[in-house]
Design a protein around this motif. Structure first.
Motif, PDB file in Angstrom:
ATOM      1  N   ARG A   1       1.105  -1.530  -0.099  1.00  0.00           N
ATOM      2  CA  ARG A   1      -0.188   0.071  -0.099  1.00  0.00           C
ATOM      3  C   ARG A   1       1.047   1.670   0.296  1.00  0.00           C
ATOM      4  O   ARG A   1       0.443   2.012  -0.180  1.00  0.00           O
ATOM      5  CB  ARG A   1      -1.132  -0.304   1.175  1.00  0.00           C
ATOM      6  CG  ARG A   1      -2.082  -1.250   0.985  1.00  0.00           C
ATOM      7  CD  ARG A   1      -2.762  -0.759   2.317  1.00  0.00           C
ATOM      8  NE  ARG A   1      -4.271  -1.820   2.188  1.00  0.00           N
ATOM      9  CZ  ARG A   1      -5.219  -1.958   1.210  1.00  0.00           C
ATOM     10  NH1 ARG A   1      -5.254  -1.153   0.873  1.00  0.00           N
ATOM     11  NH2 ARG A   1      -6.228  -2.506   1.580  1.00  0.00           N
ATOM     12  N   GLN A  39       2.593   1.438  -6.845  1.00  0.00           N
ATOM     13  CA  GLN A  39       1.696   0.437  -8.169  1.00  0.00           C
ATOM     14  C   GLN A  39       0.374   1.407  -7.659  1.00  0.00           C
ATOM     15  O   GLN A  39      -0.829   0.877  -8.209  1.00  0.00           O
ATOM     16  CB  GLN A  39       2.622  -0.649  -8.633  1.00  0.00           C
ATOM     17  CG  GLN A  39       0.735  -1.330  -8.713  1.00  0.00           C
ATOM     18  CD  GLN A  39       1.698  -2.392  -9.407  1.00  0.00           C
ATOM     19  OE1 GLN A  39       3.356  -2.299 -10.380  1.00  0.00           O
ATOM     20  NE2 GLN A  39       1.301  -3.828  -9.256  1.00  0.00           N
ATOM     21  N   PHE A  40      -0.035   1.343  -6.122  1.00  0.00           N
ATOM     22  CA  PHE A  40      -1.066   1.014  -4.921  1.00  0.00           C
ATOM     23  C   PHE A  40      -1.471   2.467  -5.746  1.00  0.00           C
ATOM     24  O   PHE A  40      -2.584   3.016  -5.826  1.00  0.00           O
ATOM     25  CB  PHE A  40      -0.639  -0.226  -4.497  1.00  0.00           C
ATOM     26  CG  PHE A  40      -1.989   0.922  -3.038  1.00  0.00           C
ATOM     27  CD1 PHE A  40      -3.077  -0.976  -3.760  1.00  0.00           C
ATOM     28  CD2 PHE A  40      -2.426   1.609  -2.151  1.00  0.00           C
ATOM     29  CE1 PHE A  40      -4.154  -0.162  -2.980  1.00  0.00           C
ATOM     30  CE2 PHE A  40      -3.718   1.535  -1.416  1.00  0.00           C
ATOM     31  CZ  PHE A  40      -4.906   0.542  -1.813  1.00  0.00           C
ATOM     32  N   TRP A  50      -1.415   3.738  -9.487  1.00  0.00           N
ATOM     33  CA  TRP A  50      -1.597   2.673 -10.395  1.00  0.00           C
ATOM     34  C   TRP A  50      -3.137   1.945 -10.250  1.00  0.00           C
ATOM     35  O   TRP A  50      -2.869   0.932 -10.734  1.00  0.00           O
ATOM     36  CB  TRP A  50      -1.256   2.515 -11.107  1.00  0.00           C
ATOM     37  CG  TRP A  50       0.366   3.680 -11.647  1.00  0.00           C
ATOM     38  CD1 TRP A  50       1.435   4.047 -11.554  1.00  0.00           C
ATOM     39  CD2 TRP A  50       0.055   4.409 -12.974  1.00  0.00           C
ATOM     40  NE1 TRP A  50       1.896   5.442 -11.974  1.00  0.00           N
ATOM     41  CE2 TRP A  50       1.123   5.061 -13.050  1.00  0.00           C
ATOM     42  CE3 TRP A  50      -1.073   4.348 -13.890  1.00  0.00           C
ATOM     43  CZ2 TRP A  50       0.722   6.567 -14.490  1.00  0.00           C
ATOM     44  CZ3 TRP A  50      -1.582   5.593 -14.777  1.00  0.00           C
ATOM     45  CH2 TRP A  50       0.444   6.611 -14.514  1.00  0.00           C
ATOM     46  N   SER A  51      -3.177   2.588  -9.080  1.00  0.00           N
ATOM     47  CA  SER A  51      -4.898   1.565  -8.720  1.00  0.00           C
ATOM     48  C   SER A  51      -6.018   2.329  -8.844  1.00  0.00           C
ATOM     49  O   SER A  51      -6.466   3.532  -8.068  1.00  0.00           O
ATOM     50  CB  SER A  51      -4.438   0.573  -7.502  1.00  0.00           C
ATOM     51  OG  SER A  51      -3.223  -0.250  -7.498  1.00  0.00           O
ATOM     52  N   TYR A  87      -3.963  -5.548 -14.091  1.00  0.00           N
ATOM     53  CA  TYR A  87      -2.683  -4.870 -12.797  1.00  0.00           C
ATOM     54  C   TYR A  87      -2.984  -3.486 -12.194  1.00  0.00           C
ATOM     55  O   TYR A  87      -2.400  -2.775 -11.279  1.00  0.00           O
ATOM     56  CB  TYR A  87      -0.991  -4.495 -13.814  1.00  0.00           C
ATOM     57  CG  TYR A  87      -0.223  -4.981 -13.746  1.00  0.00           C
ATOM     58  CD1 TYR A  87       0.650  -5.567 -13.317  1.00  0.00           C
ATOM     59  CD2 TYR A  87      -0.878  -6.516 -14.591  1.00  0.00           C
ATOM     60  CE1 TYR A  87       1.933  -6.426 -12.952  1.00  0.00           C
ATOM     61  CE2 TYR A  87       0.291  -7.516 -14.723  1.00  0.00           C
ATOM     62  CZ  TYR A  87       2.105  -7.330 -14.305  1.00  0.00           C
ATOM     63  OH  TYR A  87       2.852  -8.879 -13.847  1.00  0.00           O
ATOM     64  N   PHE A  88      -4.331  -2.939 -12.601  1.00  0.00           N
ATOM     65  CA  PHE A  88      -4.575  -1.341 -12.563  1.00  0.00           C
ATOM     66  C   PHE A  88      -5.851  -2.155 -11.236  1.00  0.00           C
ATOM     67  O   PHE A  88      -6.052  -0.846 -10.739  1.00  0.00           O
ATOM     68  CB  PHE A  88      -5.876  -0.971 -13.794  1.00  0.00           C
ATOM     69  CG  PHE A  88      -4.394  -0.192 -14.629  1.00  0.00           C
ATOM     70  CD1 PHE A  88      -3.075   0.006 -14.363  1.00  0.00           C
ATOM     71  CD2 PHE A  88      -4.651  -0.720 -15.756  1.00  0.00           C
ATOM     72  CE1 PHE A  88      -2.492   0.832 -15.418  1.00  0.00           C
ATOM     73  CE2 PHE A  88      -4.195  -0.469 -17.037  1.00  0.00           C
ATOM     74  CZ  PHE A  88      -2.691   0.408 -16.724  1.00  0.00           C
ATOM     75  N   HIS A  89      -6.276  -3.448 -10.867  1.00  0.00           N
ATOM     76  CA  HIS A  89      -7.857  -3.224 -10.581  1.00  0.00           C
ATOM     77  C   HIS A  89      -7.009  -4.557  -8.991  1.00  0.00           C
ATOM     78  O   HIS A  89      -7.882  -4.337  -8.008  1.00  0.00           O
ATOM     79  CB  HIS A  89      -8.266  -3.889 -11.379  1.00  0.00           C
ATOM     80  CG  HIS A  89      -9.450  -3.086 -11.951  1.00  0.00           C
ATOM     81  ND1 HIS A  89      -9.228  -2.355 -12.389  1.00  0.00           N
ATOM     82  CD2 HIS A  89      -9.577  -3.619 -13.287  1.00  0.00           C
ATOM     83  CE1 HIS A  89     -10.270  -1.370 -12.865  1.00  0.00           C
ATOM     84  NE2 HIS A  89      -9.817  -2.687 -14.050  1.00  0.00           N
ATOM     85  N   THR A 114      -3.900  -7.320  -6.339  1.00  0.00           N
ATOM     86  CA  THR A 114      -2.780  -6.621  -5.697  1.00  0.00           C
ATOM     87  C   THR A 114      -2.375  -8.223  -6.791  1.00  0.00           C
ATOM     88  O   THR A 114      -2.686  -8.637  -6.978  1.00  0.00           O
ATOM     89  CB  THR A 114      -2.488  -6.871  -4.487  1.00  0.00           C
ATOM     90  OG1 THR A 114      -3.183  -8.654  -4.570  1.00  0.00           O
ATOM     91  CG2 THR A 114      -3.698  -6.444  -4.476  1.00  0.00           C
ATOM     92  N   CYS A 162     -11.022 -11.477 -11.104  1.00  0.00           N
ATOM     93  CA  CYS A 162      -9.356 -11.505 -11.734  1.00  0.00           C
ATOM     94  C   CYS A 162      -9.601 -12.153 -12.616  1.00  0.00           C
ATOM     95  O   CYS A 162      -8.944 -11.957 -13.726  1.00  0.00           O
ATOM     96  CB  CYS A 162      -8.203 -11.615 -10.520  1.00  0.00           C
ATOM     97  SG  CYS A 162      -6.912 -11.319 -11.299  1.00  0.00           S
TER      98      CYS A 162
END
Length: 353
Positions: free
Chosen positions: A9, A13-14, A17-18, A200-202, A204, A257
């Motif tokens: 977190r 990336q989190f 870009w999440s 990758y955007f939605h 972990t 996913c």
């Protein structure tokens, strides 16, 4: 000590870009709308622009082209995955109508090597592509860095998969062939399906990994995430109920996913994206892109040169704290007059005292 979840977190990336599916669609629609306004203002003519869905389809197509190019260049899996994520991140806040994806994908490959600490000579990479120079690859590098918000760290699910396989071998020592088959299949899913979809955007990395195993062999997920039937007597009914609720929540996420991954199975790399039919079907979109792209940003090399010339032509700004002699010693104008008088004398040593 921070848990793995807490550390993730804190990652770029989190934080950067999440997105939820709705917010990602909204962001892409906004990017598309802004690009239309800017291009229309520059060209001054009515053009037939790409829709957000058409842009998404083109980005997916060029991501497949990037993966194919990375395979041709014999780049490792981590490199091609990082490069693909960079390309997809860039075209969330930038339109394919603004910056050419055919050029940016080469830049993503080279910068992906840098980000992963993999050395490759720039000239050698340029030789792999027809009509491509080193300058063309480098021209979009800073632009790419801006587009991905200087977030060079990409968390992939490959290490998580290796850890899960080790755990499965420990728990199921007699089912080595089954685990090996699932391992190979899950890696293929992560090397293709995860890169050209929005997982990758939605999700972990661990969720993406579990979804890949679910695609490969759903029974192995039950081994990694045992149901409440296998936890009886470990803390009473309250603990069992909490475990059941948590497992259901995890499985719901993993199933979501998996559904995204199954939209683009690895077989589509050759059976769909590599067929003459799909290449032919993409031609109208690519022609439409050629007609509606930004004329001022189509040539990244020329754009970079123009920006350098503009930066070089700007006059140097005086430092805010810099002051002249007059500000330090006082009566600056009088001192300048004295200097001029001395300089106009015939005697090199000045007038007599």
């Amino acid at each position: 000590m921070a848990t793995e979840d807490e550390r993730y977190r804190q990652s770029s990336q989190f934080r950067l870009w999440s997105f939820s599916p709705a917010s990602l669609r909204e962001l892409r629609a906004k990017t598309n709308s802004l690009a239309k306004q800017q291009i229309a203002a520059r060209t001054g003519s009515a053009l037939e622009f790409l829709t957000p869905d058409e842009e998404t389809r083109l980005v997916k197509f060029f991501t497949v082209e990037l993966i194919r190019a990375a395979q041709f260049c014999e780049l490792p899996t981590e490199i091609r995955s990082t490069a693909a994520v960079f390309l997809r991140r860039f075209y969330i806040t930038n339109s394919v109508m603004t910056y050419p994806p055919t050029e940016l994908l080469k830049t993503c490959l080279f910068f992906g090597c840098k980000a992963e600490g993999f050395y490759i000579r720039l000239s050698k990479l340029a030789e792999k592509f027809p009509n491509t120079t080193s300058e063309q690859i480098l021209a979009g590098e800073f632009l790419l860095c801006q587009g991905i918000r200087f977030a060079f760290d990409v968390r992939h699910p490959f290490r998580a998969l290796e850890g899960a396989i080790v755990e499965l071998r420990r728990r199921l020592p007699t089912e080595e062939p089954r685990i090996n088959n699932a391992h190979a299949r899950a890696r293929e899913v992560l090397k293709f399906s995860a890169l050209i979809t929005d997982v990758y955007f939605h999700f972990t990395p661990s969720q993406v990994m579990m979804a890949a195993i679910l695609v490969a062999d759903s029974g192995l997920v039950d081994t990694l995430l045992p149901s409440s039937d296998n936890t009886q007597g470990q803390g009473g009914d309250g603990a069992v109920g909490a475990h059941t609720d948590l497992r259901e929540k995890i499985m719901t996420t993993i199933e979501s996913c998996r559904a995204m991954l199954e939209d683009e199975p690895p077989e589509r790399m050759a059976d769909y994206w590599g067929t003459p039919e799909i290449v032919k079907s993409m031609k109208p979109l690519r022609k439409k892109l050629q007609k509606c792209r930004d004329p001022d940003r189509a040539d990244l090399v020329a754009l970079q040169r123009a920006r350098r010339e503009q930066a070089a032509g700007k006059p140097a700004k005086p430092s805010a704290g810099a002051v002249g002699d007059g500000g330090v010693f006082g009566e600056g104008d009088a001192r300048d007059v004295k200097r001029r008088k001395v300089g106009t004398g015939d005697d090199v040593f000045g007038p007599p005292l």
